[in-house]
Scaffold this motif. Structure first.
Motif, PDB file in Angstrom:
ATOM      1  N   LEU A  64       0.831  -1.204   0.000  1.00 38.65           N
ATOM      2  CA  LEU A  64       0.000   0.000   0.000  1.00 38.65           C
ATOM      3  C   LEU A  64       0.864   1.251   0.000  1.00 38.65           C
ATOM      4  CD1 LEU A  64      -2.762   1.461   0.321  1.00 38.65           C
ATOM      5  CD2 LEU A  64      -2.406   1.293   2.800  1.00 38.65           C
ATOM      6  N   ALA A  65       1.931   1.253   0.803  1.00 41.07           N
ATOM      7  CA  ALA A  65       2.840   2.397   0.838  1.00 41.07           C
ATOM      8  C   ALA A  65       3.479   2.611  -0.532  1.00 41.07           C
ATOM      9  CB  ALA A  65       3.908   2.199   1.901  1.00 41.07           C
ATOM     10  N   GLY A  66       3.888   1.510  -1.184  1.00 44.29           N
ATOM     11  CA  GLY A  66       4.462   1.624  -2.519  1.00 44.29           C
ATOM     12  C   GLY A  66       3.460   2.152  -3.534  1.00 44.29           C
ATOM     13  N   GLN A  67       2.222   1.685  -3.448  1.00 49.97           N
ATOM     14  CA  GLN A  67       1.181   2.184  -4.355  1.00 49.97           C
ATOM     15  C   GLN A  67       0.955   3.670  -4.147  1.00 49.97           C
ATOM     16  OE1 GLN A  67      -3.070   1.507  -3.610  1.00 49.97           O
ATOM     17  NE2 GLN A  67      -3.166   0.451  -5.592  1.00 49.97           N
ATOM     18  N   SER A  68       0.939   4.119  -2.896  1.00 50.34           N
ATOM     19  CA  SER A  68       0.735   5.535  -2.602  1.00 50.34           C
ATOM     20  C   SER A  68       1.910   6.369  -3.096  1.00 50.34           C
ATOM     21  CB  SER A  68       0.538   5.729  -1.097  1.00 50.34           C
ATOM     22  OG  SER A  68      -0.590   5.012  -0.634  1.00 50.34           O
ATOM     23  N   LEU A  69       3.117   5.812  -3.013  1.00 46.65           N
ATOM     24  CA  LEU A  69       4.290   6.510  -3.543  1.00 46.65           C
ATOM     25  C   LEU A  69       4.173   6.680  -5.054  1.00 46.65           C
ATOM     26  CD1 LEU A  69       7.111   7.689  -2.967  1.00 46.65           C
ATOM     27  CD2 LEU A  69       8.037   5.390  -3.278  1.00 46.65           C
ATOM     28  N   LEU A  70       3.721   5.626  -5.727  1.00 46.02           N
ATOM     29  CA  LEU A  70       3.499   5.719  -7.177  1.00 46.02           C
ATOM     30  C   LEU A  70       2.408   6.735  -7.502  1.00 46.02           C
ATOM     31  CD1 LEU A  70       3.656   1.914  -8.042  1.00 46.02           C
ATOM     32  CD2 LEU A  70       5.274   3.668  -8.821  1.00 46.02           C
ATOM     33  N   LEU A  71       1.369   6.784  -6.664  1.00 44.25           N
ATOM     34  CA  LEU A  71       0.314   7.773  -6.861  1.00 44.25           C
ATOM     35  C   LEU A  71       0.879   9.185  -6.764  1.00 44.25           C
ATOM     36  CD1 LEU A  71      -2.706   8.567  -7.127  1.00 44.25           C
ATOM     37  CD2 LEU A  71      -2.812   8.474  -4.626  1.00 44.25           C
ATOM     38  N   ILE A  82       3.513   7.710   3.694  1.00 43.78           N
ATOM     39  CA  ILE A  82       4.372   7.674   4.884  1.00 43.78           C
ATOM     40  C   ILE A  82       3.556   7.574   6.167  1.00 43.78           C
ATOM     41  CG2 ILE A  82       6.105   8.917   6.222  1.00 43.78           C
ATOM     42  CD1 ILE A  82       7.088  10.151   3.600  1.00 43.78           C
ATOM     43  N   ALA A  83       2.707   8.578   6.443  1.00 45.69           N
ATOM     44  CA  ALA A  83       2.041   8.665   7.749  1.00 45.69           C
ATOM     45  C   ALA A  83       1.068   7.512   7.988  1.00 45.69           C
ATOM     46  CB  ALA A  83       1.316  10.005   7.868  1.00 45.69           C
ATOM     47  N   ILE A  84       0.156   7.267   7.047  1.00 47.26           N
ATOM     48  CA  ILE A  84      -0.867   6.249   7.253  1.00 47.26           C
ATOM     49  C   ILE A  84      -0.262   4.840   7.286  1.00 47.26           C
ATOM     50  CG2 ILE A  84      -2.899   5.166   6.215  1.00 47.26           C
ATOM     51  CD1 ILE A  84      -3.844   7.940   5.408  1.00 47.26           C
ATOM     52  N   PRO A  85       0.640   4.455   6.344  1.00 43.84           N
ATOM     53  CA  PRO A  85       1.263   3.134   6.481  1.00 43.84           C
ATOM     54  C   PRO A  85       2.034   2.969   7.790  1.00 43.84           C
ATOM     55  CG  PRO A  85       1.567   3.951   4.254  1.00 43.84           C
ATOM     56  CD  PRO A  85       0.985   5.079   5.048  1.00 43.84           C
ATOM     57  N   TRP A  86       2.718   4.025   8.242  1.00 45.50           N
ATOM     58  CA  TRP A  86       3.423   3.953   9.525  1.00 45.50           C
ATOM     59  C   TRP A  86       2.440   3.688  10.662  1.00 45.50           C
ATOM     60  CZ3 TRP A  86       2.916   6.951  13.920  1.00 45.50           C
ATOM     61  CH2 TRP A  86       3.867   6.723  14.917  1.00 45.50           C
TER      62      TRP A  86
END
Length: 222
Positions: free
Chosen positions: A37-44, A73-77
């Motif tokens: 999910l963090a990787g997907q959000s980074l791509l977004l 960053i914040a939500i996956p953490w």
């Protein structure tokens, strides 16, 4: 007119977001699912920043920064901290096997293309592809929520749906900055509330598995 290079980069980033959604269907552990999910959000965030470059919009750069800070960053953490606190280091139980679920995900991608591409023929090519791929992300997010029994993994599906909506909105030039900020804070608040409920569910039933909760509810009903 968008150059072929600009189109290819935009299409590649949107395609990688869809690939991340499929990768989520393959994961069987919560920590791995959150990492994807963090990787997907980074791509977004990268996709939105690229759209800011194509559209010459400073607002989209700020939107990309919000996606990077909150969603990548914040939500996956916060979710990782929640998993550690609740002791959920275990495999995710699914309604169906990984194989059938992956096939269903690929079918949803094909359905999205079949539905959206014909009805967006007059739209800008970059927006047309982004909207079709964004629908795939939304549908796969729904599939994650339907096929995962663990409540924490369903939160990940919900956040993936939000990523798909953001991808469609930025590609279609249809989400003002104030709306994006409102959505970002709403998602953050929703995650906080969901975290509180997960703690309460764990304290009360000693599990966050929805199958066990249904069984407990049936026993109480009798």
């Amino acid at each position: 007119m968008v150059s072929h290079f600009a189109f290819d980069v935009a299409h590649m980033l949107a395609g990688l977001i869809v690939l991340a959604s499929l990768t989520m269907l393959y994961q069987d552990r919560l920590t791995a699912l959150i990492n994807v999910l963090a990787g997907q959000s980074l791509l977004l965030a990268a996709s939105v920043a690229w759209q800011g470059h194509l559209q010459g919009s400073a607002e989209l750069y700020l939107t990309a920064a919000l996606a990077l800070g909150f969603k990548a960053i914040a939500i996956p953490w916060a979710l990782r901290a929640l998993v550690i606190r609740l002791g959920l280091h275990r495999e995710i139980e699914t309604v169906a096997g990984i194989g059938p679920t992956m096939l269903a995900g690929m079918g949803l991608i094909a359905l999205s293309m079949e539905v959206m591409l014909p009805v967006t023929g007059a739209v800008d090519p970059v927006a047309r592809q982004d909207i079709a791929l964004a629908l795939s992300v939304v549908l796969i997010g729904l599939l994650i929520m339907v096929t995962r029994r663990n409540a924490a993994s369903q939160v990940v599906g919900f956040l993936s749906i939000d990523n798909g909506i953001s991808l469609a909105a930025t590609g279609a030039r249809g989400m003002p900055l104030v709306v994006e900020i409102s959505v970002a804070f709403s998602v953050l608040v929703a995650c906080i509330v969901i975290g509180i409920f997960l703690f309460r569910i764990r304290e009360r039933f000693d599990t966050v598995d929805l199958g066990a909760l249904d069984a407990s509810r049936g026993e109480r009903a009798r």
